[in-house]
Motif scaffolding. Sequence first.
Motif, PDB file in Angstrom:
ATOM      1  N   ARG A  10       8.705   4.637  14.530  1.00  0.00           N
ATOM      2  CA  ARG A  10       9.156   3.249  15.020  1.00  0.00           C
ATOM      3  C   ARG A  10       8.024   2.251  14.886  1.00  0.00           C
ATOM      4  NH1 ARG A  10      14.347   2.405  15.241  1.00  0.00           N
ATOM      5  NH2 ARG A  10      14.908   4.727  15.200  1.00  0.00           N
ATOM      6  N   PRO A  11       7.766   1.926  13.609  1.00  0.00           N
ATOM      7  CA  PRO A  11       6.477   1.032  13.515  1.00  0.00           C
ATOM      8  C   PRO A  11       6.301  -0.083  14.475  1.00  0.00           C
ATOM      9  CG  PRO A  11       8.058   1.103  11.505  1.00  0.00           C
ATOM     10  CD  PRO A  11       8.784   1.957  12.568  1.00  0.00           C
ATOM     11  N   LEU A  12       7.406  -0.924  14.789  1.00  0.00           N
ATOM     12  CA  LEU A  12       7.402  -2.323  15.324  1.00  0.00           C
ATOM     13  C   LEU A  12       6.940  -1.818  16.788  1.00  0.00           C
ATOM     14  CD1 LEU A  12      10.404  -4.245  14.133  1.00  0.00           C
ATOM     15  CD2 LEU A  12       7.956  -4.572  13.580  1.00  0.00           C
ATOM     16  N   ALA A  69       5.821   3.987   4.423  1.00  0.00           N
ATOM     17  CA  ALA A  69       4.688   4.163   3.572  1.00  0.00           C
ATOM     18  C   ALA A  69       3.552   2.950   3.912  1.00  0.00           C
ATOM     19  CB  ALA A  69       5.179   3.998   1.937  1.00  0.00           C
ATOM     20  N   SER A  70       3.927   1.858   4.160  1.00  0.00           N
ATOM     21  CA  SER A  70       3.053   0.758   4.475  1.00  0.00           C
ATOM     22  C   SER A  70       2.116   1.169   5.718  1.00  0.00           C
ATOM     23  CB  SER A  70       3.669  -0.530   4.585  1.00  0.00           C
ATOM     24  OG  SER A  70       4.385  -0.507   5.589  1.00  0.00           O
ATOM     25  N   LEU A  71       2.767   1.904   6.636  1.00  0.00           N
ATOM     26  CA  LEU A  71       1.752   2.368   7.819  1.00  0.00           C
ATOM     27  C   LEU A  71       0.709   3.240   7.538  1.00  0.00           C
ATOM     28  CD1 LEU A  71       4.480   2.413  10.635  1.00  0.00           C
ATOM     29  CD2 LEU A  71       2.719   0.770  10.025  1.00  0.00           C
ATOM     30  N   VAL A  72       1.018   3.985   6.482  1.00  0.00           N
ATOM     31  CA  VAL A  72      -0.142   5.147   6.169  1.00  0.00           C
ATOM     32  C   VAL A  72      -0.897   4.840   4.997  1.00  0.00           C
ATOM     33  CG1 VAL A  72       1.024   6.768   7.506  1.00  0.00           C
ATOM     34  CG2 VAL A  72       1.398   6.626   5.127  1.00  0.00           C
TER      35      VAL A  72
HETATM   36  C1  LIG Z   1       7.311  -0.815   7.299  1.00  0.00           C
HETATM   37  O1  LIG Z   1       6.032  -1.363   8.180  1.00  0.00           O
HETATM   38  C2  LIG Z   1       5.991  -2.825   7.643  1.00  0.00           C
HETATM   39  C3  LIG Z   1       4.751  -2.841   8.255  1.00  0.00           C
HETATM   40  O2  LIG Z   1       4.818  -2.846   9.672  1.00  0.00           O
HETATM   41  C4  LIG Z   1       7.034  -3.624   7.757  1.00  0.00           C
HETATM   42  O3  LIG Z   1       6.876  -4.780   7.397  1.00  0.00           O
HETATM   43  C5  LIG Z   1       8.213  -2.932   7.064  1.00  0.00           C
HETATM   44  O4  LIG Z   1       9.401  -3.614   7.157  1.00  0.00           O
HETATM   45  C6  LIG Z   1       8.546  -1.472   7.241  1.00  0.00           C
HETATM   46  N1  LIG Z   1       9.714  -1.185   6.232  1.00  0.00           N
HETATM   47  C7  LIG Z   1      10.641  -0.269   6.884  1.00  0.00           C
HETATM   48  C8  LIG Z   1      11.361   0.029   5.676  1.00  0.00           C
HETATM   49  O5  LIG Z   1      10.622  -0.107   7.913  1.00  0.00           O
END
Ligand SMILES: *[C@@H]1O[C@H](CO)[C@@H](O)[C@H](O)[C@H]1NC(C)=O
Length: 255
Positions: A10-12, A69-72
């Motif tokens: 849950r990146p956000l 992937a962008s988180l790691v």
């Molecule tokens: C992955 O994380 C990035 C940075 O937080 C975000 O911009 C992007 O939308 C995310 N991608 C997905 C597929 O959740």
Amino acid sequence: MTLSQLCLLRPLLCRSFIPLARSQLGSGSVQLPPMLRSTVPPPALTRLYATKKSKAKAKGQQAKVNINASLVEDIVNLDEVKGDMATVLASLKEDYSRNLNIRTAPGALDHITVNTKDGRFPLNQLGQISMKSPQLIVVNMTGFPEATAAATQALRESSMKLNPEVDGTIIRVPIPKVTREHRENLAKLAKQFSNKAKESLRRVRSSAITQAKKSKDTVSEDTIRLIEKQVQQMADSYAADIDKQLATKTKELLG
Ligand SMILES: *[C@@H]1O[C@H](CO)[C@@H](O)[C@H](O)[C@H]1NC(C)=O
Ligand SMILES: *[C@@H]1O[C@H](CO)[C@@H](O)[C@H](O)[C@H]1NC(C)=O
């Protein structure tokens, strides 16, 4: 589900306290950062953000990870790892279609590469290929007579062990009868190619994991474990594709 897993899933939600979370994880018990502790208690948090997949895990099924992937990316480049695995699969497919054709199959000669002064071309772009009988393929080079010698050479040097005969701008290619033994040999080769592809896949996997472990002083164990799991999952999926390719090719060769 630990906090670091939650962050990766849950990146956000977690983006703002990742550095904090990383420093707190790895020491055993998970402490939520104050800003969350006061508002949302962990069980609710887990329930609220649990995916179907993590619920499946709770029921004892094998859960799939899906790391953004962008988180790691500062730990390991997962997109690149995936790309490398895709390349392994693509070159297996190419090996199969280039080297393991039954010689009499229609189109078997189409993609033989001809080196001419003007570049490399597939045979079927330079000549008209037609099958006169199961034992004879004719390549009509009338359209590009200057490439006749190069085409003949390409046929002779192809892995299909052909013995082309030139008559003006016509190339006759006698096709030896395909024996059962020949088919079985090709099937053995197919197996060897797929074993080689799996070795390459394992190398990609272990170098990605080695790369991730280099960050073990700055990143929690849980995060590394999750990345390992993700890489393993990708490798498993490509290995299954390799098996599928082998099964299809074997069936085509042996019937
Ligand atoms: C992955 O994380 C990035 C940075 O937080 C975000 O911009 C992007 O939308 C995310 N991608 C997905 C597929 O959740
Ligand atoms: C080869 O192709 C040319 C032009 O398409 C045609 O005129 C000729 O008859 C062909 N030769 C043979 C042996 O098929």
